[in-house]
Enzyme design. Structure first.
Site, PDB file in Angstrom:
ATOM      1  N   ASP A  11     -30.819  37.417 121.337  1.00 51.15           N
ATOM      2  CA  ASP A  11     -30.226  38.406 120.445  1.00 51.15           C
ATOM      3  C   ASP A  11     -30.540  38.010 119.009  1.00 51.15           C
ATOM      4  O   ASP A  11     -30.380  36.848 118.630  1.00 51.15           O
ATOM      5  CB  ASP A  11     -28.702  38.461 120.624  1.00 51.15           C
ATOM      6  N   ASP A 130     -27.541  50.402 130.702  1.00 51.17           N
ATOM      7  CA  ASP A 130     -26.280  49.678 130.859  1.00 51.17           C
ATOM      8  C   ASP A 130     -25.445  50.455 131.867  1.00 51.17           C
ATOM      9  O   ASP A 130     -25.095  51.620 131.621  1.00 51.17           O
ATOM     10  CB  ASP A 130     -25.540  49.590 129.520  1.00 51.17           C
TER      11      ASP A 130
END
Lengths: 261, 202
Positions: A11, A130
């Site tokens: 990230d 997701d």
């Protein structure tokens, strides 16, 4: 045989890697380039970078570090996070990303997948999904905006539609398992892998080598992603890979998970 | 110095960065600055067979490439740079390739393989009993739905297994060509390019 891929995920916010990274022999754990090289040297098969910058100013740093990563890496890497236009995808690919991953923007405007696939080929067009198990009824629902918004869309149906539109690979994150270390979501991963002809990268719930053996066998995943087990120093990629091979050879039923060592 | 062909259809940045890491000097060539034929040629690229042939035709590169390859100049083709050498491809029936390697580019059989395209690392090795058994073996990165099928098995430099053996690289006289991406295949892939350079371009 085609190897099952192990993919560390980084990230990045404002050009710096985030999440508690606990790495030995690394001068600057906040530098995406340094961390990427370390994972490459450990034997990572690919890398995925997700830009989680909250601001557009933060996102502007993307092109710079993507260029630096591309100069250093000898393995493929995918970049995602806020990619919402063909122009943005083009800038990332021109900067050296091998693939771009799209999530919320593809749900809001599915033609984006077609635009990227037609311009650069479906091999660089990754759909990130997701998914969370539906409260009522069978199957999984698509979440967007980093899990904050429920769309009501069926995840497997969305995956099928996205492949028709041009997605060449699916990055599938279980929102029920993400951050739990409870193992990958095997029914979810298997449902996608059986329904789609394109490769599926399983994400969410990684813990030790057993979880990877399960997702590659029962889950039928083509690749598996993990973040914290690598970042916190619990596993290096090469140790994990050797452990997966040992486990799969120990258990005759699961013999022969192909891994690039 | 080698000539690198930018055919206008795909991003060639990854091969440029790979050559720079290996400190192999190169010169960009395209439809405006055609490759001379005096220097070894590298033709990389990702893309569809039909679009690539059309790009090559429009840019005027097609006949030049064919004459250079036939003149004996060392040639390294990568992915599309391999496929265009063949007579034709199942990806675009009716379109002619360069035809310098007899055979066809064919699609993986969806009844046999579970996923198309093949994406990821596969192990390559020369066919047993071939003249290439001394070549190094290892894992390389593939992204392909199609693979070459040369008529002459003696031209198969490397094979890999994807629910069955397939041709992963060809070698014929001055031509070396890889279906996989050596520039994305870590140190082993870089070694393959270095070897080609040492053998043909130094």
């Amino acid at each position: 045989m085609l190897s099952k891929r192990i993919i560390p995920c980084l990230d990045v916010a404002n050009g710096r890697t985030v999440k508690g990274v606990n790495f030995q022999n690394l001068r600057d754990v906040g530098d995406p380039v340094e961390l990427a090289k370390a994972y490459q040297d450990q034997g990572a098969d690919e890398l995925i970078f997700l830009d989680i910058s909250a601001s557009s100013e933060g996102r502007e740093t993307m092109i710079t570090w993507v260029e630096q990563v591309a100069r250093e890496l000898m393995i493929p890497f995918t970049v995602g996070g806020g990619v919402s236009t063909l122009e943005h995808a083009k800038r990332l690919l021109d900067a050296g990303a091998d693939k771009v991953s799209m999530n919320t923007a593809a749900v809001n405007r599915p033609e984006l997948l077609t635009e990227v696939a037609e311009a650069y080929g479906s091999q660089c067009c990754v759909l990130a999904v997701d998914a969370k198990r539906k409260q009522d009824g069978e199957g999984w629902e698509v979440l967007i905006h980093g899990g904050k918004t429920y769309t009501g869309k069926d995840a497997v149906a969305w995956g099928k539609e996205a492949v028709k539109l041009g997605a060449g690979e699916i990055l599938l994150t279980s929102w029920d398992r993400d951050g739990t270390h409870a193992g990958f979501d095997l029914p979810l991963t298997r449902a996608f892998s059986q329904a789609l002809l394109v490769p599926v990268i399983a994400s969410g719930g990684a813990n030790g080598p057993q979880s990877f053996v399960e997702v590659f066998t029962d889950g039928l995943a083509d690749a598996a992603l993990a973040a914290s087990i690598f970042h916190d120093g619990q596993w290096t990629v090469d140790k994990l890979k050797h452990a997966i091979v040992e486990l799969s050879e120990f258990d005759q039923a699961e013999k022969g998970i192909p891994i690039r060592l | 110095m080698i000539d690198l062909v930018d055919y206008g259809g795909g991003n060639i940045g990854s091969i440029q960065r790979c050559l720079e890491r290996l400190q192999i000097p190169y010169q960009m060539t395209d439809g405006n600055a055609l490759p001379s034929g005096d220097r070894p040629l590298v033709f990389p690229g990702v893309g569809a067979f039909g679009a690539s042939i059309n790009h090559l035709t429009q840019s005027g590169l097609l006949p030049r490439l064919k004459s250079i390859v036939q003149s004996g100049t060392p040639y390294l083709g990568i992915c599309i740079g391999l496929q265009v050498l063949f007579d034709s491809s199942e990806e675009a029936e009716g379109l002619k390739g360069l035809g310098v390697i007899p055979g066809k580019v064919v699609k993986f059989d969806a009844k046999k393989v579970s996923k198309i395209p093949q994406i990821g690392w596969n192990h390559i090795a020369p066919p047993t009993n071939s003249t290439f058994t001394e070549e190094p073996t290892g894992h390389v990165y593939f992204v392909n739905s199609f693979h070459p099928s040369p008529e002459d098995p003696a031209m198969v430099l490397y094979e890999a297994n994807y629910s069955g053996q397939f041709c992963a690289a060809v070698k014929h006289q001055n031509i070396t060509a890889f279906q996989f991406h050596p520039e994305k295949s870590g140190p082993f892939g870089h070694q393959l390019i270095q070897r080609w350079h040492n053998n043909y371009a130094l």
